[in-house]
Design a protein around this motif. Sequence first.
Motif, PDB file in Angstrom:
ATOM      1  N   PHE A   1     -60.468 -29.603   9.062  1.00  0.00           N
ATOM      2  CA  PHE A   1     -61.686 -30.360   9.389  1.00  0.00           C
ATOM      3  C   PHE A   1     -62.572 -29.560  10.337  1.00  0.00           C
ATOM      4  O   PHE A   1     -63.799 -29.495  10.163  1.00  0.00           O
ATOM      5  CB  PHE A   1     -61.341 -31.711  10.020  1.00  0.00           C
ATOM      6  N   ALA A   2     -61.967 -28.936  11.350  1.00  0.00           N
ATOM      7  CA  ALA A   2     -62.739 -28.164  12.326  1.00  0.00           C
ATOM      8  C   ALA A   2     -63.420 -26.966  11.676  1.00  0.00           C
ATOM      9  O   ALA A   2     -64.589 -26.677  11.973  1.00  0.00           O
ATOM     10  CB  ALA A   2     -61.830 -27.715  13.473  1.00  0.00           C
ATOM     11  N   VAL A   3     -62.727 -26.272  10.786  1.00  0.00           N
ATOM     12  CA  VAL A   3     -63.321 -25.111  10.109  1.00  0.00           C
ATOM     13  C   VAL A   3     -64.420 -25.572   9.150  1.00  0.00           C
ATOM     14  O   VAL A   3     -65.462 -24.923   9.032  1.00  0.00           O
ATOM     15  CB  VAL A   3     -62.240 -24.284   9.381  1.00  0.00           C
ATOM     16  N   ARG A   4     -64.215 -26.717   8.501  1.00  0.00           N
ATOM     17  CA  ARG A   4     -65.259 -27.233   7.609  1.00  0.00           C
ATOM     18  C   ARG A   4     -66.515 -27.583   8.410  1.00  0.00           C
ATOM     19  O   ARG A   4     -67.627 -27.310   7.975  1.00  0.00           O
ATOM     20  CB  ARG A   4     -64.767 -28.466   6.857  1.00  0.00           C
ATOM     21  N   GLU A   5     -66.322 -28.178   9.589  1.00  0.00           N
ATOM     22  CA  GLU A   5     -67.462 -28.580  10.408  1.00  0.00           C
ATOM     23  C   GLU A   5     -68.160 -27.391  11.062  1.00  0.00           C
ATOM     24  O   GLU A   5     -69.337 -27.474  11.401  1.00  0.00           O
ATOM     25  CB  GLU A   5     -67.008 -29.562  11.488  1.00  0.00           C
ATOM     26  N   ARG A   6     -67.414 -26.310  11.260  1.00  0.00           N
ATOM     27  CA  ARG A   6     -67.988 -25.132  11.914  1.00  0.00           C
ATOM     28  C   ARG A   6     -67.579 -23.870  11.151  1.00  0.00           C
ATOM     29  O   ARG A   6     -66.761 -23.081  11.634  1.00  0.00           O
ATOM     30  CB  ARG A   6     -67.506 -25.068  13.355  1.00  0.00           C
ATOM     31  N   PRO A   7     -68.132 -23.666   9.959  1.00  0.00           N
ATOM     32  CA  PRO A   7     -67.774 -22.479   9.183  1.00  0.00           C
ATOM     33  C   PRO A   7     -68.112 -21.209   9.963  1.00  0.00           C
ATOM     34  O   PRO A   7     -69.138 -21.142  10.635  1.00  0.00           O
ATOM     35  CB  PRO A   7     -68.637 -22.575   7.932  1.00  0.00           C
ATOM     36  N   GLY A   8     -67.226 -20.234   9.886  1.00  0.00           N
ATOM     37  CA  GLY A   8     -67.450 -18.972  10.579  1.00  0.00           C
ATOM     38  C   GLY A   8     -66.988 -18.982  12.023  1.00  0.00           C
ATOM     39  O   GLY A   8     -67.246 -18.031  12.760  1.00  0.00           O
ATOM     40  N   CYS A   9     -66.288 -20.051  12.435  1.00  0.00           N
ATOM     41  CA  CYS A   9     -65.786 -20.081  13.814  1.00  0.00           C
ATOM     42  C   CYS A   9     -64.682 -19.037  13.979  1.00  0.00           C
ATOM     43  O   CYS A   9     -64.066 -18.604  13.013  1.00  0.00           O
ATOM     44  CB  CYS A   9     -65.261 -21.470  14.174  1.00  0.00           C
ATOM     45  N   THR A  10     -64.477 -18.637  15.206  1.00  0.00           N
ATOM     46  CA  THR A  10     -63.393 -17.702  15.502  1.00  0.00           C
ATOM     47  C   THR A  10     -62.123 -18.499  15.796  1.00  0.00           C
ATOM     48  O   THR A  10     -62.170 -19.712  16.021  1.00  0.00           O
ATOM     49  CB  THR A  10     -63.729 -16.831  16.726  1.00  0.00           C
ATOM     50  N   GLN A  11     -60.997 -17.800  15.845  1.00  0.00           N
ATOM     51  CA  GLN A  11     -59.740 -18.466  16.199  1.00  0.00           C
ATOM     52  C   GLN A  11     -59.807 -18.995  17.630  1.00  0.00           C
ATOM     53  O   GLN A  11     -59.266 -20.059  17.923  1.00  0.00           O
ATOM     54  CB  GLN A  11     -58.553 -17.517  16.006  1.00  0.00           C
ATOM     55  N   ARG A  12     -60.476 -18.272  18.512  1.00  0.00           N
ATOM     56  CA  ARG A  12     -60.632 -18.732  19.898  1.00  0.00           C
ATOM     57  C   ARG A  12     -61.426 -20.042  19.931  1.00  0.00           C
ATOM     58  O   ARG A  12     -61.067 -20.982  20.634  1.00  0.00           O
ATOM     59  CB  ARG A  12     -61.336 -17.679  20.737  1.00  0.00           C
ATOM     60  N   GLN A  13     -62.496 -20.123  19.174  1.00  0.00           N
ATOM     61  CA  GLN A  13     -63.291 -21.349  19.113  1.00  0.00           C
ATOM     62  C   GLN A  13     -62.487 -22.494  18.504  1.00  0.00           C
ATOM     63  O   GLN A  13     -62.566 -23.627  18.973  1.00  0.00           O
ATOM     64  CB  GLN A  13     -64.568 -21.110  18.310  1.00  0.00           C
ATOM     65  N   LEU A  14     -61.693 -22.180  17.484  1.00  0.00           N
ATOM     66  CA  LEU A  14     -60.850 -23.200  16.875  1.00  0.00           C
ATOM     67  C   LEU A  14     -59.821 -23.711  17.880  1.00  0.00           C
ATOM     68  O   LEU A  14     -59.577 -24.916  17.976  1.00  0.00           O
ATOM     69  CB  LEU A  14     -60.153 -22.649  15.622  1.00  0.00           C
ATOM     70  N   ALA A  15     -59.245 -22.816  18.660  1.00  0.00           N
ATOM     71  CA  ALA A  15     -58.277 -23.213  19.685  1.00  0.00           C
ATOM     72  C   ALA A  15     -58.932 -24.158  20.694  1.00  0.00           C
ATOM     73  O   ALA A  15     -58.338 -25.172  21.082  1.00  0.00           O
ATOM     74  CB  ALA A  15     -57.713 -21.984  20.394  1.00  0.00           C
ATOM     75  N   GLN A  16     -60.147 -23.845  21.106  1.00  0.00           N
ATOM     76  CA  GLN A  16     -60.860 -24.710  22.053  1.00  0.00           C
ATOM     77  C   GLN A  16     -61.141 -26.075  21.431  1.00  0.00           C
ATOM     78  O   GLN A  16     -60.965 -27.105  22.077  1.00  0.00           O
ATOM     79  CB  GLN A  16     -62.156 -24.046  22.503  1.00  0.00           C
ATOM     80  N   THR A  17     -61.564 -26.092  20.197  1.00  0.00           N
ATOM     81  CA  THR A  17     -61.862 -27.347  19.503  1.00  0.00           C
ATOM     82  C   THR A  17     -60.624 -28.221  19.397  1.00  0.00           C
ATOM     83  O   THR A  17     -60.688 -29.432  19.617  1.00  0.00           O
ATOM     84  CB  THR A  17     -62.417 -27.059  18.091  1.00  0.00           C
ATOM     85  N   LEU A  18     -59.485 -27.600  19.078  1.00  0.00           N
ATOM     86  CA  LEU A  18     -58.248 -28.351  18.873  1.00  0.00           C
ATOM     87  C   LEU A  18     -57.484 -28.613  20.164  1.00  0.00           C
ATOM     88  O   LEU A  18     -56.527 -29.389  20.177  1.00  0.00           O
ATOM     89  CB  LEU A  18     -57.339 -27.617  17.882  1.00  0.00           C
ATOM     90  N   GLY A  19     -57.890 -27.940  21.242  1.00  0.00           N
ATOM     91  CA  GLY A  19     -57.189 -28.095  22.512  1.00  0.00           C
ATOM     92  C   GLY A  19     -55.815 -27.448  22.503  1.00  0.00           C
ATOM     93  O   GLY A  19     -54.877 -27.944  23.121  1.00  0.00           O
ATOM     94  N   LEU A  20     -55.702 -26.315  21.798  1.00  0.00           N
ATOM     95  CA  LEU A  20     -54.432 -25.599  21.671  1.00  0.00           C
ATOM     96  C   LEU A  20     -54.554 -24.202  22.263  1.00  0.00           C
ATOM     97  O   LEU A  20     -55.660 -23.675  22.429  1.00  0.00           O
ATOM     98  CB  LEU A  20     -54.033 -25.479  20.198  1.00  0.00           C
ATOM     99  N   ARG A  21     -53.402 -23.596  22.550  1.00  0.00           N
ATOM    100  CA  ARG A  21     -53.392 -22.192  22.984  1.00  0.00           C
ATOM    101  C   ARG A  21     -53.733 -21.305  21.786  1.00  0.00           C
ATOM    102  O   ARG A  21     -53.433 -21.644  20.641  1.00  0.00           O
ATOM    103  CB  ARG A  21     -52.014 -21.825  23.526  1.00  0.00           C
ATOM    104  N   GLU A  22     -54.321 -20.174  22.084  1.00  0.00           N
ATOM    105  CA  GLU A  22     -54.695 -19.259  21.002  1.00  0.00           C
ATOM    106  C   GLU A  22     -53.489 -18.804  20.194  1.00  0.00           C
ATOM    107  O   GLU A  22     -53.580 -18.632  18.980  1.00  0.00           O
ATOM    108  CB  GLU A  22     -55.449 -18.050  21.564  1.00  0.00           C
ATOM    109  N   SER A  23     -52.340 -18.623  20.853  1.00  0.00           N
ATOM    110  CA  SER A  23     -51.143 -18.197  20.120  1.00  0.00           C
ATOM    111  C   SER A  23     -50.712 -19.260  19.111  1.00  0.00           C
ATOM    112  O   SER A  23     -50.272 -18.930  18.000  1.00  0.00           O
ATOM    113  CB  SER A  23     -50.000 -17.891  21.091  1.00  0.00           C
TER     114      SER A  23
END
Length: 148
Positions: free
Chosen positions: A48-70
């Motif tokens: 859902f997050a990638v669909r809402e923000r195509p082209g996001c980085t893994q760091r941005q996805l981690a921030q969106t999901l509230g998870l660690r980058e690892s």
Amino acid sequence: MSEPSSEPASDQRLFFLLQRAAHRLRTTADRRCVAAAGVTTAQLGALFAVRERPGCTQRQLAQTLGLRESAVTALVGRLTAAGFVVRRAHPREHRAVTLELTDQGLAALLAAQPEIDRFNGELRELLGDQGFARTAADLHRLAHWDPE
């Protein structure tokens, strides 16, 4: 030995209740989403997050999901291996990648949506319309609380 009361005010251990409720909701939703679309709720959140923000980085996805980058690196690895997401070279940052949803990833979201709707309908029925809205608002506040 008496049975536990179903009265909401009977147990004031909020953190314990949140943990228990989250576990129950997650395991039920995971079971249903895997059966419907072959993905877990964690994977759906990322899709859902990638669909809402195509082209996001893994760091941005981690921030969106509230998870660690690892954790997101492993999650994206599973999504990529399943064919739901593709990584592309970032146009400006040579060490970063961007994420794009594939047709297969979109299909998984579409396949899961009826189950998500049914699950939310069951929760709305359990809590009532006002209770559902109040719970969602309260959980949103807790999720964005900064105690420091």
